[in-house]
Design an enzyme around this catalytic site. Structure first.
Site, PDB file in Angstrom:
ATOM      1  N   VAL A  72       0.843  -1.192   0.000  1.00  0.00           N
ATOM      2  CA  VAL A  72       0.000   0.000   0.000  1.00  0.00           C
ATOM      3  C   VAL A  72       0.879   1.243   0.000  1.00  0.00           C
ATOM      4  O   VAL A  72       1.880   1.306   0.715  1.00  0.00           O
ATOM      5  CB  VAL A  72      -0.905   0.027   1.252  1.00  0.00           C
ATOM      6  CG1 VAL A  72      -1.676   1.329   1.340  1.00  0.00           C
ATOM      7  CG2 VAL A  72      -1.862  -1.162   1.239  1.00  0.00           C
ATOM      8  N   CYS A  73       0.485   2.237  -0.801  1.00  0.00           N
ATOM      9  CA  CYS A  73       1.150   3.540  -0.756  1.00  0.00           C
ATOM     10  C   CYS A  73       0.080   4.625  -0.857  1.00  0.00           C
ATOM     11  O   CYS A  73      -1.110   4.336  -0.754  1.00  0.00           O
ATOM     12  CB  CYS A  73       2.184   3.681  -1.874  1.00  0.00           C
ATOM     13  SG  CYS A  73       1.470   3.774  -3.524  1.00  0.00           S
ATOM     14  N   ALA A  74       0.479   5.854  -1.070  1.00  0.00           N
ATOM     15  CA  ALA A  74      -0.475   6.959  -1.069  1.00  0.00           C
ATOM     16  C   ALA A  74      -1.397   6.932  -2.281  1.00  0.00           C
ATOM     17  O   ALA A  74      -2.619   7.049  -2.150  1.00  0.00           O
ATOM     18  CB  ALA A  74       0.257   8.294  -0.993  1.00  0.00           C
ATOM     19  N   GLU A  76      -0.672   4.716  -5.368  1.00  0.00           N
ATOM     20  CA  GLU A  76      -0.536   3.461  -6.114  1.00  0.00           C
ATOM     21  C   GLU A  76       0.849   3.243  -6.699  1.00  0.00           C
ATOM     22  O   GLU A  76       1.377   2.129  -6.657  1.00  0.00           O
ATOM     23  CB  GLU A  76      -1.576   3.332  -7.243  1.00  0.00           C
ATOM     24  CG  GLU A  76      -1.495   2.016  -8.004  1.00  0.00           C
ATOM     25  CD  GLU A  76      -2.462   1.942  -9.181  1.00  0.00           C
ATOM     26  OE1 GLU A  76      -1.978   1.713 -10.314  1.00  0.00           O
ATOM     27  OE2 GLU A  76      -3.686   2.120  -8.981  1.00  0.00           O
ATOM     28  N   MET A 100      -4.027   4.759  -0.882  1.00  0.00           N
ATOM     29  CA  MET A 100      -4.814   5.265   0.232  1.00  0.00           C
ATOM     30  C   MET A 100      -5.823   6.322  -0.224  1.00  0.00           C
ATOM     31  O   MET A 100      -6.849   6.536   0.416  1.00  0.00           O
ATOM     32  CB  MET A 100      -3.893   5.851   1.308  1.00  0.00           C
ATOM     33  CG  MET A 100      -3.030   4.822   2.010  1.00  0.00           C
ATOM     34  SD  MET A 100      -3.962   3.547   2.907  1.00  0.00           S
ATOM     35  CE  MET A 100      -4.528   4.487   4.337  1.00  0.00           C
TER      36      MET A 100
END
Length: 375
Positions: A72-74, A76, A100
């Site tokens: 998971v990142c901010a 993608e 996110m």
């Protein structure tokens, strides 16, 4: 090994089902500590992506092989890169589509009850943000309560239910998320209701929502009866729907109570909060099912993913409803306030119609957990 894509809907199912999942969150530590994907059986490892640019070999021993792996990142991009590196290292891995940002905006409709004469009540769970909104459906008409800015989700859902949205309500002027109420009312021709004591600075027309208003949905006997219930804001208003459900806005939650300080008036409004909880709500039936506008922790979700509890049970178990001494209540409330929501003043001004930020700015304003409760 394979890299797959997991979308927010599939991830929400894993939260509801209490599945096991290992999440590698590659955002900065401060962002992870402030706000992460919550799941009762999720495990986490937070390592910023830039610490893995030279390879992922060092972190492989920290990642279990007996459960699913999600990166998971901010937004993608970084998670795709790390997921591909993990795949090259021999791991089956997925990344979260949209990151996110997408998680913050996902809404999952859950049916919470049947109404008299064939109506239905749906709760829209904004799982990544903790916001809860509602749609009352009856005989081809719908009312929407505490909607988020993701308006298409409600419009499309109403269309699939063959219903026309005729009334839109906000229980109060929200400070943690941008309301979609006014936009939906403009798109559908619905009546937009807002408590007048919260609307003294709004720049648009609205129908004043006050204690004693009864609004019919469809031509059946579903009354949405409003109860003036200040404390979170000076205008906060609750609804009793169909003599069965209490939509409590941000006044009462499952495991906590509303905070009275988002307009800087905690000392002034804490007395209103106590009167609403300890007097007005005490006069209501203990059998009413409380449906709040937010949840605070993932453990508040029921087996089906909905958030609800009988009022009588909350009077027994919710600590905020069981402080007999008024001075102690005031002290508990005013000394246990969490940090203010991200950009809360800008969000309030947006909901008043004073400013009109673009969609990317709105996303930025809402990033982070909801903070509407006294901890």
């Amino acid at each position: 090994m394979t890299v797959t894509v997991m979308n927010s809907k599939d991830l929400t199912k894993k939260v509801f089902n209490k599945d096991e999942l290992f999440i590698l969150d590659v955002r900065n530590e401060s962002d992870f500590q402030d706000w992460k994907i919550e799941g009762e059986n999720f495990q986490y490892l937070n390592i910023p992506y830039f610490e893995m640019l030279d390879g992922v070999e060092e972190i492989l021993p920290k990642i279990p092989t007996n459960m699913g792996l999600l990166v998971v990142c901010a937004k993608e991009g970084s998670s795709v890169m790390i997921a591909e590196m993990l795949s090259d290292a021999g791991r089956d891995v997925a990344y979260l589509e949209g990151g996110m940002k997408a998680w913050s905006e996902h809404l999952e409709p859950v049916k919470v009850g049947e109404l008299k004469d064939g109506g239905e009540l749906y709760q829209f769970v904004r799982i990544g943000k903790g916001c809860l909104s509602y749609m009352v459906l009856s005989n081809g008409e719908a009312a929407l309560i505490d909607s988020t800015r993701m308006t298409d989700i409600y419009l499309n859902f109403a269309e699939t239910m063959n219903a026309k949205i005729t009334h839109v309500f906000d229980t109060h002027l929200h400070a943690d998320h941008i309301s979609g109420g006014r936009v939906i009312a403009e798109k559908t021709g619905a009546t937009y209701w807002l408590p007048p004591k919260d609307a003294t600075e709004v720049t648009f027309d609205y129908q004043p929502l006050e204690g004693g208003n009864d609004v019919m949905i469809g031509d059946t006997t579903i009354n949405i009866h409003s109860i003036y219930s200040p404390g979170h804001t000076i205008g906060s208003t609750s609804f009793v729907v169909d003599e069965k459900f209490l939509l409590s806005g941000d006044i009462l939650f499952i495991d906590s109570i509303g905070r009275p300080d988002l307009a800087g008036l905690a000392q002034d409004w804490v007395g209103d909060l106590r009167e609403t909880l300890y007097t007005r709500y005490k006069e209501l039936s203990n059998e009413l099912v409380v449906l709040p506008a937010h949840f605070m922790i993932i453990e508040e979700l029921n087996e089906d993913g909905s958030v609800s509890e009988k009022l009588g049970t909350l009077f027994e178990k919710n600590h905020g409803l069981n402080i007999e001494d008024e001075h102690e209540f005031r002290k508990m409330v005013t000394e246990n306030l969490p940090p203010q929501p991200n950009a809360y003043q800008e969000i309030r001004e947006t909901n008043m119609g004073k400013i009109n930020p673009d969609i990317e700015k709105q996303r930025e304003m809402e990033i982070g957990p909801n903070r509407c409760a006294v901890r």
